[in-house]
Scaffold this active site. Structure first.
Site, short mmCIF file in Angstrom:
data_model
loop_
_atom_site.label_atom_id
_atom_site.label_comp_id
_atom_site.label_asym_id
_atom_site.label_seq_id
_atom_site.Cartn_x
_atom_site.Cartn_y
_atom_site.Cartn_z
N ASN A 1 0.91 -1.27 -0.05
CA ASN A 1 0.09 0.06 -0.13
C ASN A 1 0.99 1.08 0.09
O ASN A 1 1.42 1.61 1.02
CB ASN A 1 -0.73 -0.09 1.21
CG ASN A 1 -1.73 1.27 1.27
OD1 ASN A 1 -1.64 2.02 0.48
ND2 ASN A 1 -2.23 1.63 2.54
N GLU B 1 -5.64 -5.46 10.21
CA GLU B 1 -4.52 -4.42 10.39
C GLU B 1 -4.78 -3.75 11.76
O GLU B 1 -5.56 -2.76 11.81
CB GLU B 1 -4.75 -3.23 9.39
CG GLU B 1 -4.10 -3.81 8.01
CD GLU B 1 -3.67 -2.98 7.13
OE1 GLU B 1 -2.85 -3.04 6.59
OE2 GLU B 1 -4.44 -1.96 6.79
N LYS C 1 0.17 4.21 -0.49
CA LYS C 1 -0.62 5.57 0.48
C LYS C 1 -0.56 6.66 -0.59
O LYS C 1 -0.38 6.30 -1.70
CB LYS C 1 -0.09 5.65 1.73
CG LYS C 1 -0.09 4.46 2.58
CD LYS C 1 0.09 4.65 4.03
CE LYS C 1 0.25 3.45 4.79
NZ LYS C 1 -0.15 3.48 6.25
N GLY D 1 2.16 1.91 10.45
CA GLY D 1 3.06 3.03 10.55
C GLY D 1 3.90 3.37 11.96
O GLY D 1 4.77 4.42 12.03
N SER E 1 3.20 -2.50 10.24
CA SER E 1 4.56 -2.63 10.35
C SER E 1 5.39 -3.92 9.78
O SER E 1 6.30 -4.42 10.39
CB SER E 1 5.16 -2.23 11.77
OG SER E 1 4.63 -0.77 11.99
N GLU F 1 -7.10 4.47 7.78
CA GLU F 1 -6.68 5.69 7.63
C GLU F 1 -7.94 6.52 6.94
O GLU F 1 -8.03 7.50 7.17
CB GLU F 1 -5.43 6.17 6.59
CG GLU F 1 -4.12 5.77 7.51
CD GLU F 1 -3.00 5.23 6.68
OE1 GLU F 1 -3.10 5.31 5.45
OE2 GLU F 1 -1.95 4.86 7.34
N HIS G 1 -9.41 1.07 4.67
CA HIS G 1 -8.34 1.08 5.27
C HIS G 1 -8.45 1.97 6.70
O HIS G 1 -9.21 3.00 6.51
CB HIS G 1 -7.37 1.68 4.36
CG HIS G 1 -5.79 1.62 4.85
ND1 HIS G 1 -5.41 2.63 5.99
CD2 HIS G 1 -4.86 0.93 4.80
CE1 HIS G 1 -4.10 2.38 6.19
NE2 HIS G 1 -3.73 1.30 5.55
C1 PEP Z 1 -0.79 -0.14 5.65
O1 PEP Z 1 -0.88 0.93 5.22
O2 PEP Z 1 -1.74 -0.87 5.53
C2 PEP Z 1 0.21 -0.63 6.60
C3 PEP Z 1 0.18 -1.75 7.22
O3 PEP Z 1 1.29 0.46 6.97
P1 PEP Z 1 2.70 0.06 7.49
O4 PEP Z 1 3.29 -1.32 7.04
O5 PEP Z 1 3.59 1.20 7.27
O6 PEP Z 1 2.31 -0.13 9.11
#
Ligand code: PEP
Length: 251
Positions: free
Chosen positions: A10, A168, A12, A174, A214, A98, A96
């Site tokens: 992803n 997630e 973003k 992040g 992460s 976010e 997601h």
């Molecule tokens: C994500 O954007 O879905 C995500 C898991 O980000 P990160 O791997 O940076 O934590």
């Protein structure tokens, strides 16, 4: 039953158009295991350029990060599902964290988006996951169950099989803090049981459930080694071609 293994990146709101082009080119050209589906969820402006790399390749595909919940109309600046399907985009992220947080997307709205994606033959990657206070109060399983119940469980047995689920935990996205393999496995097994209870074991055994939060080259193997973890949704670490390719090789 063997489920589809998936490594989804992803991006973003990152990369210039040319940086995105070269990142996708490097990932597409890299040696990748045949039994892992690689997906790159890229900004709208990059979809065409990234798809130019992937459209004639096996086991690699592009995804949209979002689309609007109406089919068309006076929604300046938005992108419709029909626009994506007219480009033959095969996957789209839905829900997601976010977007749930910043665009206030509700489970009800996400259910509408799921229906739209399936009607347009775009495979949804449906995201769910709890914030830290919910995890600390040990209500994470019931919280995720509510997200699935309200967002996903209206689907028929044949339609739910067309969905990929991404768990997630918001506290791991992040932040550099990853769920332990045991924490990921606990939730993935719980989600699979929810699917078995709502539908049946055949459905539960056929749906890929990805872990996100992460994921990096250093921890991907231990996470993907869990019996109910079928791959990852990777944010930051998917922006580095070598690191992401290492993650793709971590099954
Ligand atoms: C994500 O954007 O879905 C995500 C898991 O980000 P990160 O791997 O940076 O934590």
């Amino acid at each position: 039953m063997s489920r589809q293994k998936i490594a989804a990146g992803n991006w973003k709101m990152n990369t210039s158009h040319s940086d995105g082009y070269f990142l996708a080119e490097a990932i597409t050209k890299a040696k990748r295991p045949k039994d892992v589906q690689t997906i790159m969820a890229v900004p709208f402006t990059h979809l065409g350029a990234v798809q130019a790399h992937t459209y004639d390749k096996k086991n690699i595909a592009v995804a949209a990060q979002n689309f609007h919940h109406e089919e068309k109309g006076a929604y300046t600046g938005e992108i419709s599902i029909g626009m994506l399907s007219s480009m033959h985009i095969p996957y789209a992220l839905i829900g997601h964290s976010e977007r749930r947080e910043y665009q206030k997307e509700s489970n009800k709205l996400l259910a509408t988006k799921l229906d739209l994606a399936l009607a347009h033959n775009i495979k949804p990657i449906f995201c769910c996951g709890e914030k830290l206070p919910i995890r600390k109060s040990k209500k994470h399983v019931s919280f995720v169950k509510k997200q699935l119940k309200e967002g996903l469980f209206h689907l028929s047995k044949s339609d739910i099989k067309r969905v990929v689920i991404a768990y997630e935990p918001v506290w791991a996205i992040g932040t550099g803090e990853t769920a332990s393999p045991e924490q990921a496995q606990e939730m993935h097994a719980a989600i699979r049981k929810m699917l078995a209870d709502k539908y049946d074991q055949d459905v539960a055994d056929s749906i890929s459930i990805l872990y996100g939060g992460s994921v990096k080259p250093a921890n991907a193997k231990s996470l993907f080694g869990q019996p109910d973890v079928d791959g990852g949704l990777v944010g930051g670490a998917s922006l580095d071609a070598d690191g992401f390719v290492e993650i793709i090789h971590s099954f």
